[in-house]
Scaffold this active site. Structure first.
Site, PDB file in Angstrom:
ATOM      1  N   ASP A  43       0.811  -1.231   0.000  1.00 37.11           N
ATOM      2  CA  ASP A  43       0.000   0.000   0.000  1.00 37.11           C
ATOM      3  C   ASP A  43       0.838   1.271   0.000  1.00 37.11           C
ATOM      4  OD1 ASP A  43      -2.293  -1.599   0.102  1.00 37.11           O
ATOM      5  OD2 ASP A  43      -2.234  -1.680   2.290  1.00 37.11           O
TER       6      ASP A  43
ATOM      7  N   LYS B 170       1.996   2.077  -5.093  1.00 33.17           N
ATOM      8  CA  LYS B 170       2.584   1.488  -6.310  1.00 33.17           C
ATOM      9  C   LYS B 170       1.695   1.726  -7.524  1.00 33.17           C
ATOM     10  CE  LYS B 170       2.468  -2.463  -4.244  1.00 33.17           C
ATOM     11  NZ  LYS B 170       2.063  -2.048  -2.889  1.00 33.17           N
TER      12      LYS B 170
ATOM     13  N   GLY C  71      -4.567  -4.198  -3.838  1.00 36.25           N
ATOM     14  CA  GLY C  71      -5.536  -3.148  -4.166  1.00 36.25           C
ATOM     15  C   GLY C  71      -4.739  -1.919  -4.517  1.00 36.25           C
ATOM     16  N   HIS C  72      -4.724  -1.560  -5.782  1.00 35.89           N
ATOM     17  CA  HIS C  72      -3.916  -0.425  -6.252  1.00 35.89           C
ATOM     18  C   HIS C  72      -4.859   0.680  -6.727  1.00 35.89           C
ATOM     19  CE1 HIS C  72      -0.237  -3.241  -7.076  1.00 35.89           C
ATOM     20  NE2 HIS C  72      -0.702  -3.335  -5.848  1.00 35.89           N
TER      21      HIS C  72
ATOM     22  N   GLN D  22       1.959  -6.078  -3.226  1.00 37.03           N
ATOM     23  CA  GLN D  22       2.423  -6.222  -1.839  1.00 37.03           C
ATOM     24  C   GLN D  22       3.726  -5.425  -1.637  1.00 37.03           C
ATOM     25  OE1 GLN D  22       1.311  -9.551  -3.413  1.00 37.03           O
ATOM     26  NE2 GLN D  22      -0.575  -8.539  -2.859  1.00 37.03           N
TER      27      GLN D  22
END
Ligand code: GDP
Ligand code: IMO
Ligand code: MG
Length: 427
Positions: free
Chosen positions: A13, A16, A40-41, A219
Site C-alpha cells: 500500500d 505502487k 488493491g492499487h 504487496q
C-alpha cells in the site's frame, strides 16, 4: 531504459498503483508479475477513483498492453468483475494478456485460506482471505490448475478431482463438489479465453524491439515469502527478482528498480512492526490524514513513523536504484517528525534489519527527530515550492539510504506528482 521494476519497499500500500500509472505514460507494456487480488492499487484521475486488484495499473492509458504474468494467481470471477467494473468506468480493457501458465485461485482455496487462519487462532497472519496462500501452495505442490488446463476438459476434470482428493479432510464440510467446481471454472474460463496467451513471449518481444516495459509489483518487500517478516508474509515474491520469475524474463533485461515508500509506515494484518504507534495519538492522526484503510478489505491499517532501517534493507534485497516517496502531504501538520535510524535488539545497537522474527519482535527503534513543516505540501506546484523542512526530510532519506528520490507524491491525484529524474532515460 527499456525495463523498470516497481517494488513496494515497505509492507504494501505504498502507492505502487499511482507510481505505475505515472510511469506507464511513457511505457509500452505494463506487467503484474506476482500476487493476486489480495492487492488493491488505487489511481485517482480528475476526481475519479480507479481500483485495480489484478489488472495492471497501466490500463488507464489507452495504448498500453497490460500483462498478467505466469507468477500471478487468478481468481477468474474476480478478474471478470474487475473487467466489468472498468468497462462501466469506460476503460478499454481489450489490451489485456493473461499468461496461460498462471494458476487459478479456486473457491476451495478461499475455504482453505479461512480454515488455516481459524486454526491459527491468535497467531493468525491476518490474510486477505482471497485464497492466495492455498493457491500458491497447490502450485508448489504440483497440483494446481493453470489457465491452460480448461482447454483439455477431461484432464481438467482429473486435476480438479485430484485437488479435491488432496484436500479431502479440510474440505469435508464444504459444498464444492467436483461437478460444481468444474462448472464454475469452465463458465468463467470461457469469458477469459480471448485474453489468454504466452505472456513471456509478448513481454520479451517488446523488449527485443526496444520497447519499454514496466513491471508492477504487488504487496511489498517486507511481505515477501523469502525476504519479508516470515511467517507474517504473503505467499509470493514481490521483491524485484520476482519480476524475472513471474514474467518469464531474464535478470539481464532489467535496467532499473524503483522502490516505492510512503513518507511514514503502515502495515495491514499481523506481524512485527517496530515503529508502530499503536496507542500513540500520532498513529491515529496518520491513519486519519492518510485515509489508511485497506483498498481490498477495508481494514484499518496500522500506522507508524518511517523506518529507515527497514527501508535500507529493502534497498539491499531489491537492488533499488531510485525511490518514489509518496504521501508526503500526510505529514503536513506535525510539529516534529521521527525517523528510525537504528534498532536496539536485546541491548545491542544495529542498523541491520533482523532476519529472525524473534529479534524483530523485540527490536526497539532508535529515532532521529526532524522538524515538521506545518504547511501544505500539496499546494506546491514545483519541487522548489515545497516547504524547506519537507525537502530536508527527503534529503535526509536520500543521505541515509544512498539512493536518489526520483519521484515525489504529494496527493492522491495523478497530477500531484513531482518527477526529479527522467526514469526512462539514461541518467
Ligand atoms: P498500492 O497498493 O501500493 O498501490 O497503494 P494503495 O492504493 O493500496 O494505497 C495508497 C493510497 O494512498 C490510495 O488510496 C492512493 O490514492 C493514496 N495516495 C497515493 N499517493 C498519495 C499521496 O501522495 N498523498 C495522499 N494523500 N494519498 C496518496
Ligand atoms: P498491495 O499490492 C498490504 C497482507 C495481508 C496479510 C499478508 C498475507 O495493495 O500493496 P495474503 O492474503 O496475501 O495471504 O495475506 O499480506 N497483504 C497486503 N498488505 N497491501 C497488499 O497489497 C497486501 N496483500 C497482502 O494483510 O498481512
Ligand atoms: Mg494496496
Amino acid at each position: 531504459m527499456p525495463a523498470i521494476v516497481i517494488v513496494g519497499a515497505q509492507w504494501g500500500d505504498e502507492g505502487k498503483g499511482k507510481v505505475t500509472d505515472y510511469l506507464a505514460r511513457e511505457a509500452d507494456t505494463v506487467v503484474r508479475y506476482q500476487g493476486g487480488n489480495n492487492a488493491g492499487h488505487t489511481i485517482v484521475v480528475g476526481g475519479s477513483t480507479y481500483r485495480f486488484h489484478l489488472i495492471p495499473s497501466g490500463m488507464l492509458h489507452r495504448d498500453k498492453t497490460c500483462v498478467l504474468g505466469n507468477g500471478v494467481v487468478i481468481d477468474p470471477e474476480e478478474l471478470l468483475a474487475e473487467l466489468d467494473a472498468l468497462a462501466a468506468q469506460k476503460v478499454d480493457t481489450s489490451r489485456l494478456i493473461v499468461s496461460s501458465q498462471a494458476h487459478y485461485i479456486l473457491p476451495t482455496h478461499q475455504v482453505l485460506d479461512r480454515q488455516a487462519e481459524a486454526r491459527k487462532g491468535a497467531a493468525k497472519i491476518g490474510t486477505t482471505g482471497r485464497g492466495i496462500g492455498p493457491a500458491y501452495q497447490d502450485k508448489v505442490n504440483r497440483c494446481g490448475i493453470r489457465l491452460s488446463d480448461p482447454a483439455h476438459p477431461e484432464r481438467l476434470r482429473q486435476k480438479l478431482a485430484a485437488h479435491l482428493e488432496e484436500h479431502r479432510a479440510d474440505l469435508a464440510g464444504c459444498d464444492w463438489t467436483l461437478d460444481r467446481l468444474l462448472a464454475h471454472l469452465t463458465a468463467a474460463h470461457g469469458r477469459l479465453r480471448p485474453y489468454i496467451g504466452d505472456a513471456s513471449m509478448v513481454v520479451n518481444d517488446v523488449l527485443d524491439r526496444g520497447g519499454r516495459v514496466l513491471f508492477e509489483g504487488a504487496q511489498g518487500t517486507l511481505l515477501d515469502i523469502d525476504h519479508g517478516t516470515y511467517p507474517f508474509v504473503t505467499s509470493s515474491s514481490p521483491t524485484a527478482g520476482g519480476a524475472c520469475l513471474g514474467a518469464g524474463i531474464g535478470p539481464t533485461r532489467i535496467d532499473r528498480v524503483v522502490g516505492v515508500a510512503k513518507a511514514y509506515a503502515t502495515r495491514v494484518g499481523s506481524g512485527p512492526f517496530p515503529t508502530e504507534l499503536a496507542t500513540d495519538p500520532v498513529g491515529a492522526k496518520l491513519r486519519e490524514r492518510g485515509k489508511e484503510f485497506g483498498t481490498t478489505t477495508g481494514r484499518p491499517r496500522r500506522c507508524g513513523w518511517l523506518d529507515l532501517v527497514a527501508l535500507r534493507y529493502a534497498v539491499r534485497v531489491n537492488g533499488i536504484t531510485q525511490l518514489a516517496i509518496t504521501k508526503l502531504d500526510v505529514l503536513d501538520e506535525f510539529e516534529s517528525l521521527q525517523v528510525a535510524t537504528a534498532y536496539k535488539v536485546n541491548g545491542t545497537l544495529t542498523r541491520e534489519f533482523p532476519t529472525a522474527i524473534e529479534d524483530l519482535e523485540v527490536a526497539e527503534p532508535v529515532y532521529e527527530t526532524l522538524p515538521g513543516w506545518r504547511a501544505s505540501c500539496s499546494a506546491a506546484k514545483t519541487w522548489s515550492d515545497l516547504p524547506a523542512e519537507a525537502t530536508a526530510y527527503v534529503a535526509r532519506l536520500e543521505d541515509y539510504l544512498r539512493v536518489p528520490v526520483a519521484l515525489l507524491s504529494i496527493g492522491a491525484e495523478r497530477s500531484a506528482t513531482f518527477s526529479r529524474l527522467a526514469l526512462w532515460e539514461p541518467l
